[in-house]
Write an enzyme that holds these catalytic residues in place. Structure first.
Site, PDB file in Angstrom:
ATOM      1  CB  CYS A 114      92.036  76.725  52.772  1.00 23.52           C
ATOM      2  SG  CYS A 114      91.344  77.911  51.481  1.00 23.52           S
ATOM      3  CB  CYS A 115      89.627  73.685  48.720  1.00 19.81           C
ATOM      4  SG  CYS A 115      90.820  73.775  47.770  1.00 19.81           S
ATOM      5  CB  CYS A 198      90.283  81.233  44.720  1.00 20.38           C
ATOM      6  SG  CYS A 198      88.902  80.732  45.388  1.00 20.38           S
ATOM      7  CB  CYS A 201      94.584  78.847  44.262  1.00 21.22           C
ATOM      8  SG  CYS A 201      94.334  79.012  46.699  1.00 21.22           S
ATOM      9  CB  CYS A 226      89.697  72.002  44.740  1.00 25.64           C
ATOM     10  SG  CYS A 226      87.985  71.401  44.162  1.00 25.64           S
TER      11      CYS A 226
END
Length: 231
Positions: A114-115, A198, A201, A226
């Site tokens: 995702c990162c 984010c 997170c 990240c």
């Protein structure tokens, strides 16, 4: 593109580190801005020192409203131009359709995936054509940042310079500076946040926890990066 690392004295100020790094880069240098206290301080330091420093930001699509408020305040105060970079929409769509909206909490590999889509790949585009980039990283933030250098060669991004002017600042120094200069401040700090990324997170930290304990709180401390600052 590759530059020489300048010699930085042990007692160099953030402005001196910035100036030395920008001069050594020999080309365009930009701040990777997440609108943290650190990044806002660097913008003010560069402004007061008359340094030529661009600013770019990564809009992951999952930032807090309060973060955008800081961006807007900086534009108004400094007549700042911010270069915004976004994840490729087809990659976000592919990820969320296949894995759901919160797959990053299922495993470290899925969080890194995702990162990579939301941060790492956009960063590679943001750094294209730059001779150096500036970060707000500080050594005391976490175990993953304890061996930072003021100016480093970023071999993972084409050999450009990576400039970390606030590496030796404590959280107290940072807060004192931002308060003294009445700089824009993310409202989440007043709610116990000490590091803001984010929204899904990031959370407020508990007394005694380090500054990045609220980032990916379900993971071990040594994993709390990240991918933007691979070393």
């Amino acid at each position: 593109m590759s530059a020489n690392i300048p010699e930085i004295t042990a007692n160099a100020t953030p402005a001196e580190i910035l100036r030395a790094g920008i001069e050594a880069a020999g080309g365009p240098v930009s701040l990777a801005c997440s609108f943290s206290l650190e990044d806002v301080a660097i913008i003010n330091i560069a402004h007061e020192a008359g340094l030529s420093l661009g600013v770019f930001a990564l809009d992951t699509g999952r930032l807090n409203e309060e973060t955008y408020e800081v961006a807007d305040a900086l534009v108004e105060r400094y007549h700042l131009h911010i270069d915004w970079f976004f994840p490729r929409h087809e990659e976000v769509e592919r990820l969320e359709r296949a894995e759901g909206l919160f797959s990053f909490r299922e495993s470290l590999d899925k969080r890194h995936a995702c990162c990579h889509i939301r941060k790492v790949e956009p960063l590679s585009r943001a750094l294209t054509g730059l001779a150096g980039w500036v970060t707000g990283m500080r050594r005391e933030q976490s175990v993953t940042r304890s061996d930072l250098k003021a100016v480093e060669l970023d071999s993972l991004n084409g050999g450009i310079l990576k400039i970390n002017p606030l590496i030796d600042w404590s959280e107290e120094q940072l807060t004192s500076y931002t308060d003294e200069h009445r700089l824009p401040k993310n409202r989440l700090y007043s709610q116990g946040y000490r590091s803001i990324g984010c929204a899904p997170c990031t959370r407020a930290v508990q007394p005694g926890e380090d500054a990045r304990a609220g980032r990916w709180w379900w993971e071990n401390p040594e994993n709390k990066e990240c991918g933007l600052h691979r070393r």
